[in-house]
Design a protein around this motif. Structure first.
Motif, PDB file in Angstrom:
ATOM      1  N   LEU A  65      17.992  88.685  10.802  1.00  0.00           N
ATOM      2  CA  LEU A  65      18.980  88.815   9.727  1.00  0.00           C
ATOM      3  C   LEU A  65      20.121  89.733  10.146  1.00  0.00           C
ATOM      4  CD1 LEU A  65      16.879  88.904   6.428  1.00  0.00           C
ATOM      5  CD2 LEU A  65      18.198  87.037   7.410  1.00  0.00           C
ATOM      6  N   ILE A  66      19.753  90.825  10.827  1.00  0.00           N
ATOM      7  CA  ILE A  66      20.806  91.736  11.283  1.00  0.00           C
ATOM      8  C   ILE A  66      21.749  91.020  12.251  1.00  0.00           C
ATOM      9  CG2 ILE A  66      21.241  93.768  12.739  1.00  0.00           C
ATOM     10  CD1 ILE A  66      18.842  95.076  11.423  1.00  0.00           C
ATOM     11  N   LEU A  67      21.139  90.263  13.158  1.00  0.00           N
ATOM     12  CA  LEU A  67      21.966  89.531  14.119  1.00  0.00           C
ATOM     13  C   LEU A  67      22.872  88.527  13.418  1.00  0.00           C
ATOM     14  CD1 LEU A  67      19.819  88.968  17.279  1.00  0.00           C
ATOM     15  CD2 LEU A  67      22.284  89.343  17.242  1.00  0.00           C
ATOM     16  N   SER A  68      22.302  87.809  12.449  1.00  0.00           N
ATOM     17  CA  SER A  68      23.111  86.847  11.701  1.00  0.00           C
ATOM     18  C   SER A  68      24.262  87.545  11.009  1.00  0.00           C
ATOM     19  CB  SER A  68      22.271  86.132  10.644  1.00  0.00           C
ATOM     20  OG  SER A  68      21.246  85.428  11.257  1.00  0.00           O
ATOM     21  N   TYR A  69      23.944  88.697  10.438  1.00  0.00           N
ATOM     22  CA  TYR A  69      24.961  89.443   9.734  1.00  0.00           C
ATOM     23  C   TYR A  69      26.055  89.883  10.697  1.00  0.00           C
ATOM     24  CZ  TYR A  69      27.231  93.011   6.942  1.00  0.00           C
ATOM     25  OH  TYR A  69      28.160  93.747   6.267  1.00  0.00           O
ATOM     26  N   TYR A  70      25.609  90.353  11.860  1.00  0.00           N
ATOM     27  CA  TYR A  70      26.554  90.794  12.886  1.00  0.00           C
ATOM     28  C   TYR A  70      27.484  89.644  13.287  1.00  0.00           C
ATOM     29  CZ  TYR A  70      28.108  91.705  17.670  1.00  0.00           C
ATOM     30  OH  TYR A  70      28.843  91.822  18.810  1.00  0.00           O
ATOM     31  N   ILE A  71      26.875  88.481  13.519  1.00  0.00           N
ATOM     32  CA  ILE A  71      27.675  87.322  13.924  1.00  0.00           C
ATOM     33  C   ILE A  71      28.673  86.952  12.825  1.00  0.00           C
ATOM     34  CG2 ILE A  71      27.612  84.872  14.548  1.00  0.00           C
ATOM     35  CD1 ILE A  71      24.770  85.386  15.641  1.00  0.00           C
ATOM     36  N   ALA A  72      28.144  86.918  11.608  1.00  0.00           N
ATOM     37  CA  ALA A  72      29.005  86.541  10.483  1.00  0.00           C
ATOM     38  C   ALA A  72      30.169  87.515  10.341  1.00  0.00           C
ATOM     39  CB  ALA A  72      28.197  86.478   9.200  1.00  0.00           C
ATOM     40  N   LYS A  73      29.879  88.795  10.537  1.00  0.00           N
ATOM     41  CA  LYS A  73      30.915  89.805  10.389  1.00  0.00           C
ATOM     42  C   LYS A  73      31.988  89.635  11.470  1.00  0.00           C
ATOM     43  CE  LYS A  73      31.250  94.568   9.538  1.00  0.00           C
ATOM     44  NZ  LYS A  73      30.695  95.882   9.815  1.00  0.00           N
ATOM     45  N   LYS A  74      31.496  89.371  12.677  1.00  0.00           N
ATOM     46  CA  LYS A  74      32.425  89.142  13.792  1.00  0.00           C
ATOM     47  C   LYS A  74      33.289  87.909  13.512  1.00  0.00           C
ATOM     48  CE  LYS A  74      31.812  92.118  17.127  1.00  0.00           C
ATOM     49  NZ  LYS A  74      32.917  92.911  17.625  1.00  0.00           N
ATOM     50  N   LEU A  75      32.674  86.937  12.871  1.00  0.00           N
ATOM     51  CA  LEU A  75      33.367  85.667  12.669  1.00  0.00           C
ATOM     52  C   LEU A  75      34.405  85.728  11.547  1.00  0.00           C
ATOM     53  CD1 LEU A  75      30.580  83.028  13.223  1.00  0.00           C
ATOM     54  CD2 LEU A  75      32.768  83.106  14.409  1.00  0.00           C
ATOM     55  N   LYS A  76      34.279  86.705  10.686  1.00  0.00           N
ATOM     56  CA  LYS A  76      35.179  86.733   9.530  1.00  0.00           C
ATOM     57  C   LYS A  76      36.668  86.803   9.923  1.00  0.00           C
ATOM     58  CE  LYS A  76      35.967  88.641   5.012  1.00  0.00           C
ATOM     59  NZ  LYS A  76      35.475  89.447   3.920  1.00  0.00           N
ATOM     60  N   PRO A  77      37.059  87.817  10.709  1.00  0.00           N
ATOM     61  CA  PRO A  77      38.485  87.834  11.088  1.00  0.00           C
ATOM     62  C   PRO A  77      38.876  86.627  11.927  1.00  0.00           C
ATOM     63  CG  PRO A  77      37.257  89.488  12.320  1.00  0.00           C
ATOM     64  CD  PRO A  77      36.335  88.958  11.274  1.00  0.00           C
ATOM     65  N   ILE A  78      37.926  86.157  12.733  1.00  0.00           N
ATOM     66  CA  ILE A  78      38.215  84.994  13.578  1.00  0.00           C
ATOM     67  C   ILE A  78      38.481  83.778  12.697  1.00  0.00           C
ATOM     68  CG2 ILE A  78      37.261  83.413  15.291  1.00  0.00           C
ATOM     69  CD1 ILE A  78      35.625  85.841  16.316  1.00  0.00           C
ATOM     70  N   PHE A  79      37.649  83.673  11.673  1.00  0.00           N
ATOM     71  CA  PHE A  79      37.808  82.555  10.747  1.00  0.00           C
ATOM     72  C   PHE A  79      39.187  82.599  10.075  1.00  0.00           C
ATOM     73  CE2 PHE A  79      37.504  81.497   6.197  1.00  0.00           C
ATOM     74  CZ  PHE A  79      37.431  80.128   6.329  1.00  0.00           C
ATOM     75  N   LEU A  80      39.569  83.809   9.650  1.00  0.00           N
ATOM     76  CA  LEU A  80      40.869  83.930   8.994  1.00  0.00           C
ATOM     77  C   LEU A  80      42.002  83.578   9.956  1.00  0.00           C
ATOM     78  CD1 LEU A  80      40.352  87.155   6.871  1.00  0.00           C
ATOM     79  CD2 LEU A  80      40.412  84.789   6.092  1.00  0.00           C
ATOM     80  N   GLU A  81      41.845  84.020  11.195  1.00  0.00           N
ATOM     81  CA  GLU A  81      42.865  83.731  12.199  1.00  0.00           C
ATOM     82  C   GLU A  81      42.940  82.227  12.483  1.00  0.00           C
ATOM     83  OE1 GLU A  81      45.238  85.192  13.662  1.00  0.00           O
ATOM     84  OE2 GLU A  81      45.607  84.106  15.529  1.00  0.00           O
ATOM     85  N   THR A  82      41.776  81.588  12.519  1.00  0.00           N
ATOM     86  CA  THR A  82      41.757  80.138  12.748  1.00  0.00           C
ATOM     87  C   THR A  82      42.527  79.435  11.639  1.00  0.00           C
ATOM     88  OG1 THR A  82      39.472  80.536  13.337  1.00  0.00           O
ATOM     89  CG2 THR A  82      40.216  78.286  13.481  1.00  0.00           C
TER      90      THR A  82
END
Lengths: 588, 736
Positions: A174-191
């Protein structure tokens, strides 16, 4: 409010179904967790140390239970999902409904501030982006959580040692998933951003293809595009980088869990502390762990994507209307139409005043013509009368009563306004004319159309009054649209009629006919007309001259022509211009 | 899937539903290209990544093999380690097991990331190529399609292709390998149980088939309802002010509610259907597992040996794992057809766009203007949009309906001998024409053979008749080949004309340097077309256009267009600041240019307006300048053209109603700007027309100039010009 609370709020719009879904899911999970125990027992039935008949019994009974539990799991899971279908679909339904209500609540200033395109994308594509979290988030989110919980209980029952490992496995994934999701948030916005810019560049180069070619700026545009395309590429690669982490993470977590089960379970069996049945059950649990863990990770990602959209949707939902009814607003039964504008100042933004200290009076049944250059505030002032905007200072009174004291709806139903921009609905001509009067008879519609000199045109159409006007009125010419909106304003038989240069696209002859027809109606209504036409000005009882937001002249034509230099000037220019035209027409 | 109706060129945002519109498109769609060709095209993009791609593929296969193998290792652990009580062996194999899992994780990460990166790069390239292509596309391309459709190709379709290249393409392969290996391992473990397990195939097939069949219909319905929701809310937003002015909020809401409810029902229907289907997978898997265990149990307990193989605990546990995972590659493979279909349709559209003929390139040894005075001359120019050289001729022709002129009574009236006689005459004419290169003396030659009235007919009219009547096939066969070809050519030409035909025919006109030409005429008379062929947005079909004696086709388009300042009817502005828009023509901005910008803005009376804005010249314009008025937009477009000091100025007056104040601004600006320039004005307003040195009146019916002269002389003619002016302020009743 944050997005999670918002999601739950809409889920809970159908509380009963939500609760039922939860109960059914819980039941289905229980049977789902019970089945592997009997699968384990089936394998355990091969124990050579027992008699064949004991084993055979165990095998058959266990088989019966596995099948029974599988059926029950299916039954309850289906039942839960059926309820879930209601919950998630109605969540979206209510969200859309609320948005639409929020929009219809807003005042004019809101639509001036917000770009239409943006507003539309918030209410359509942004809502669609939340579909997944409302749907998948609900059923799979609940189900995954329950299943992980069930597996946890299973381990707790059979092996405390392995349960500790399970906790580590769940928490770390779960921590890893959370970490990935958090990393992906700005990337998602940039996309999203870069994709939007990319699309916009393409669009501009299609719609503006002529301009690009005319100035031979293909290279400039190509560079612009390249920059956006690179941005999008980089963001996409980043997103692939983190997205690709999900599967391996789950592999590793499940792999370790299984290995530990083999080692710890195996040693326990060898030492005689555990039965083979249990090991098989635990292995099955491990296999069952992958899907819910994976789903929870995905839901986190979906949530993060929906969060951005939901935040924008909330902006729409939470913007409060500026103009509301007073708590003690009074209904209007009948109106005379005496208008009194008293020291009114107004600005769209608080800093800049567009109107300054405007005062004038129009008694019932009289005609006021407003003159002035573009930007002098002509259209602004008429928008204040039906309270499309609220005055900043001063007051407007109708029948000696401040307009704020009336019910907004009643006030507007008594004011017929024909604005410059004529928006028509994608309905039939008859429906468009009768827009403000739902129960209008065909005769009333025809009468209004006749006054606006549109009846002959309409009857010349193959489908007559049932002809659909294209979206945004594309199939009608500018003048026809104007005439249609005149008819639309007339049908409500307003006590106050406001025309904002509404015959600018109509030819002189037609205009003359409309004027003639209108003059009968105008006897019974108070009229305010913004115009450039000499003939209209001459017919008015009063003339108001505006310049940069101030009144620079008010009175009758005869008064003004003598005393007001500016009026004289305007009048003469207009006169010359129009006689130019009319002279010519006389020639022909 | 291809929209057939014409949409106005307006900004259409591809929305989320459009993004998904191909997902459930259903059965095989018609493609313009062969599948083989499309695959070849896709693979050509992958070629630069050959090495990496194969490497990642190998990694993926390793991962797939190992994961198919892992249940067997698990079985070994149980059978040889745990059951035999061998702690050391258990630990040993477990270590191998976890190492293999780690290997899977690593290879799968590397290959997923790598493949993803490649596919992003591929789609990046495709998008670049698409954009580059669009930049070189002739304008007629944009005339024929809605901008929304083109944008959707460059965005949605490329995204769909990305999914194929990046994930699904690979998943398809690994799914096949995975299923194949799993079946093999199942048979290795125990052929008897493996055979029983094969029951799963028809079951899974049935489920996916059920799902596809019904879901496609449901999804179509939901797309339809969502479309209604969208258009309803769009109307409520765009027409918000009218709704409010008439106090019709409740009604607008209830109309929206209707659409919203319909969508709700459609969604519930889909979700309920899925609720029934999806848990079935788990049910089948579990029941099948139990069945296998039962069978295995019987075999072991009954000590039956089928094929001489016994069932061990480890084997059973391996089956539990295998069956639990079996449905995953299945689900992927079940969607293959859909995935490939939608990707093929997407690549077909992309490829078609990329294959489209671009604008006619500049001449290799282009002439250069030295000093341009601005004399413009049109010499017998003919032009029609359908004849445009840039259109893909063949595909356009196919869409033309067969001619309807050859009606039966006509045919009966023309006896076959007459037809043959005409053919013979025609053949003679063609032959002599090619001999003499002119059609002068043909008639005399042909006389005597045929009746006198027919001999008076020209080659053209005989050809016309032959092309319009339907000739019986047996007679058509007798016609010599060159005549046949000529007739067929003529048929094509007639078809062209029937579709749209010439906009200008034999159009000749001289505009002296520094003078002003005003063009008047009704809608469809070709006013704007004249400006479009002068700027070479379209190439003419015959005749020539010269500027100072130089044919416009002999110079580069860039050179030609730099001479001309065009203010189009709908002034298009770019997203960006006013400054950026005004200085659009310049790559580098120097202080001198900025100074000039302000000078020109002042000259046009635009400066004062810009100064009132909060951020002045740095005010950001929204999409297509939607935050300023039409008149202001037009003034900016005017300034943008004037800043480049064009020798020739073209102004296409907007028909939409600009307020009188801005109108006079534009008018004054124009009167000042045209000094020292050759100016062409498409005029609607008397004041503009009156001052022109030359006025031409175009006719939509005749496709040519019908009157020309100055204002006074044209009025004196008492013809079309006068009538047009009379109608000037009247409405053109229906625009289309």
């Amino acid at each position: 409010m944050n997005s999670a609370r918002m999601i739950f709020k809409y889920w809970l719009k159908s509380k009963k179904y939500f609760l039922l879904q939860f109960i059914f899911l819980l039941l289905s999970t229980i049977f789902y967790i019970l089945a592997p125990i009997f699968i384990g027992r089936m394998v355990g039935a091969l124990d050579p140390s027992q008699t064949i008949s004991t084993n055979l019994n165990k095998l058959l009974i266990s088989f019966f239970f596995v099948v029974l539990f599988a059926l029950l799991t299916y039954f309850f899971n289906r039942a839960a999902r059926l309820r879930g279908a209601e919950v998630s679909s109605s969540a979206i339904y209510y969200l859309r409904k609320d948005i639409n209500n929020a929009i219809s609540r807003q005042s004019f200033s809101y639509f001036d501030k917000t770009e239409t395109g943006q507003l539309i994308s918030r209410t359509t594509s942004d809502v669609e982006e939340t579909q997944q979290i409302f749907g998948m988030g609900l059923t799979l989110g609940l189900q995954s959580t329950l299943q992980i919980g069930g597996i946890f209980i299973g381990f707790l029952l059979f092996s405390i040692e392995l349960m500790y490992f399970l906790i580590i496995a769940i928490v770390s994934s779960l921590i890893l998933s959370y970490y990935i999701a958090k990393k992906l948030k700005p990337i998602f916005l940039e996309t999203r951003d870069s994709f939007g810019d990319l699309t916009n560049t393409i669009q501009e180069n299609i719609v503006g293809a002529e301009v690009v070619r005319m100035f031979s700026t293909q290279n400039k545009e190509y560079q612009k595009f390249l920059k956006n395309n690179e941005r999008f590429y980089n963001a996409s690669v980043d997103s692939v980088k983190y997205n690709s982490l999900y599967m391996p993470t789950i592999y590793i977590v499940i792999g370790f869990m299984t290995t530990f089960t083999f080692i710890i379970g195996g040693i326990s069996i060898i030492e005689g502390m555990m039965k083979l049945d249990t090991l098989i059950t635990l292995i099955a649990y491990n296999a069952a762990l992958g899907f819910p863990l994976m789903m929870l990770g995905q839901i986190m990602l979906v949530y993060i994507q929906a969060d951005a959209a939901l935040t924008r949707v909330r902006e729409v939902l939470e913007s409060a209307p500026e103009i509301k009814d007073l708590p003690d607003a009074i209904p209007i039964t009948s109106l005379n139409g005496d208008i009194e504008v008293d020291n009114v100042s107004f600005g769209y933004t608080s800093g800049k005043r567009i109107l300054k200290d405007i005062s004038f009076k129009v008694p019932s049944g009289k005609i006021l013509a407003i003159l002035g250059t573009t930007g002098s505030g002509k259209s602004t002032i008429i928008n204040l009368i039906p309270r499309f905007y609220e005055v900043s200072d001063g007051s407007i009174r109708i029948d000696q009563k401040n307009i704020r004291k009336y019910l907004l709806k009643d006030l507007r139903r008594n004011v017929g306004i024909v604005s410059q921009e004529t928006f028509l609905f994608d309905k039939s001509i008859a429906d468009n004319i009768a827009y403000g009067k739902k129960d209008a008879t065909l005769d009333e519609i025809i009468e209004a159309a006749k006054t606006a000199d549109l009846h002959n045109f309409i009857t010349s159409l193959p489908k007559g009054y049932d002809t659909r006007v294209g979206e945004r009125g594309t199939r009608l010419s500018g003048g026809q649209k104007q005439r249609l909106s005149i008819a639309r304003a007339l049908i409500i038989k307003p006590k106050i009629l406001i025309l904002d240069d509404s015959t600018s696209s109509v030819d002189v002859e037609t205009e003359y006919r409309i004027q003639k027809a209108l003059s009968k109606i105008m006897k019974k209504t108070t009229s305010i007309i913004i115009t450039q036409r000499i003939s209209t000005i001459r017919e008015a009882d009063y003339i108001l001259i505006l310049d940069r937001g101030r009144v620079v002249g008010f009175g009758t034509h005869d008064e003004l022509i003598k005393s007001n230099v500016l009026y004289k000037q305007i009048y003469e220019t207009l006169y010359q211009k129009q006689t130019n035209r009319t002279n010519y027409e006389e020639e022909s | 899937m291809n929209k057939t109706e014409e949409e106005p060129k307006e900004i259409i945002k591809p929305n989320a539903s459009a993004r998904r519109r191909f997902m459930f498109e259903g059965d095989k769609s018609k493609l313009e290209h062969q599948r083989k060709e499309l695959w070849k095209w896709i693979i050509s993009y992958l070629k630069p990544f050959r090495g990496k791609f194969s490497l990642y593929m190998v990694f993926l296969l390793i991962g797939t093999i190992i994961s198919a193998l892992s249940p067997i290792i698990a079985a070994r652990i149980i059978d040889k380690g745990i059951i035999t009580g061998d702690t050391y062996f258990t630990l040993f194999l477990s270590t191998i097991y976890i190492s293999l899992i780690l290997l899977i994780a690593i290879t799968s990460y590397i290959s997923q990331f790598g493949m993803g990166k490649i596919s992003q790069k591929v789609t990046y390239e495709i998008r670049n190529n698409l954009f580059f292509k669009l930049q070189n596309m002739s304008l007629s391309y944009f005339d024929q399609r809605s901008s929304g459709d083109i944008i959707s190709i460059a965005t949605n379709d490329v995204t769909i292709l990305n999914q194929l290249v990046g994930g699904q393409f690979v998943q398809i392969i690994t799914s096949f390998v995975s299923i194949f290996l799993t079946i093999i391992f199942m048979f290795i473990l125990n052929p008897f149980l493996a055979l029983i397990s094969m029951v799963i195939f028809p079951l899974f097939f049935t489920i996916t088939h059920l799902f596809r069949k019904v879901a496609i219909g449901f999804f179509k319905e939901s797309r339809k309802t969502i479309g209604k929701v969208t258009s309803s809310i769009q109307e409520n937003i765009a027409g918000a002010k009218v709704v409010k002015a008439y106090g019709q909020e409740e009604r607008a809401s209830s109309e929206f509610d209707e659409a919203n409810k319909a969508n709700y029902y459609a969604m519930v229907k889909i979700r309920k259907y899925m609720a029934t289907i999806f848990p079935l997978i788990s049910l089948i898997t579990t029941v099948l597992t139990a069945g296998i265990l039962l069978a295995g149990g019987f075999v072991t307990l009954g000590n039956v040996s089928i094929f001489g193989i016994t069932v061990s605990v480890g084997v059973l546990s391996a089956y539990i794992t295998i069956l639990g995972q079996f449905f995953r590659p299945f689900m992927t493979l079940m969607q293959i057809q859909q995935i490939i279909e939608s990707a093929m349709a997407a690549s077909d559209r992309i490829y078609t766009l990329l294959e489209e003929k671009a604008e006619i390139p500049d001449p290799i040894s282009a002439k250069v203007f030295d000093k341009v005075d601005g004399n413009v001359e049109f010499s017998s120019v003919s032009f029609g949009y359908v004849f445009d050289n840039n259109i893909k001729g063949d595909s356009k022709l196919k869409t033309i309906k067969p001619m309807t002129t050859g009606n039966d009574s006509m045919v009966r009236r023309i006896p076959s001998e007459t037809i043959l006689r005409m053919v013979k005459l025609l053949e003679r004419m063609i032959r002599s024409k090619s001999r003499f290169k002119q059609s002068g003396g043909i008639e005399a030659e042909g006389r005597g053979m045929i009746s006198s009235d027919m001999s008076k007919m020209s080659l053209q009219s005989i050809l016309r008749i032959l092309a319009t009547i339907s000739i019986p096939p047996e007679i058509f066969e007798q016609i010599p080949k060159n005549v046949k070809d000529t007739i067929n050519e003529e048929k094509t030409l007639i078809q062209h004309e029937q579709v749209a035909g010439f906009v200008l025919r034999n159009f000749s006109l001289k505009i002296a340097a520094g003078t002003t030409l005003a063009i008047v005429g009704e809608t469809g008379a070709g006013k704007t077309t004249i400006t479009k062929i002068l700027t070479r947005f379209y190439d003419i079909n015959s005749g020539k256009i010269q500027i100072d004696g130089v044919d416009v086709r002999e110079v580069t388009k860039k050179d030609l267009r730099s001479l001309i300042g065009l203010v189009p009817q709908d002034a298009f502005l770019f997203t960006g600041t006013i400054r950026e828009n005004l200085l659009y023509a310049f790559d580098k901005i120097t202080p001198e240019i900025e100074e000039k910008m302000i000078r020109v803005s002042k000259f046009l009376g635009l400066h004062n307006f810009i100064e009132t804005l909060h951020k002045k010249y740095n005010t950001k314009l929204k999409e297509n300048g939607s935050n300023i008025s039409i008149g202001q937009r037009q003034l900016i477009a005017f300034a943008r053209a004037l800043i480049t000091d064009p020798k020739i100025l073209i102004l296409d007056e907007a028909t939409s109603s600009v307020d009188p104040y801005t109108e006079s601004l534009i008018q004054d600006a124009l009167n000042k700007a045209r000094k020292g320039r050759t100016t062409i004005i498409i005029a609607h307003r008397l004041s503009t027309i009156k001052n022109a040195d030359l006025i031409i009146v175009l006719s939509a019916d005749m496709k040519r100039i019908i009157e020309q002269g100055d204002h006074e002389s044209l009025l004196a003619l008492n013809g079309k010009y006068k009538r047009l002016l009379e109608m000037q302020h009247r409405e053109i009743e229906i625009d289309n």
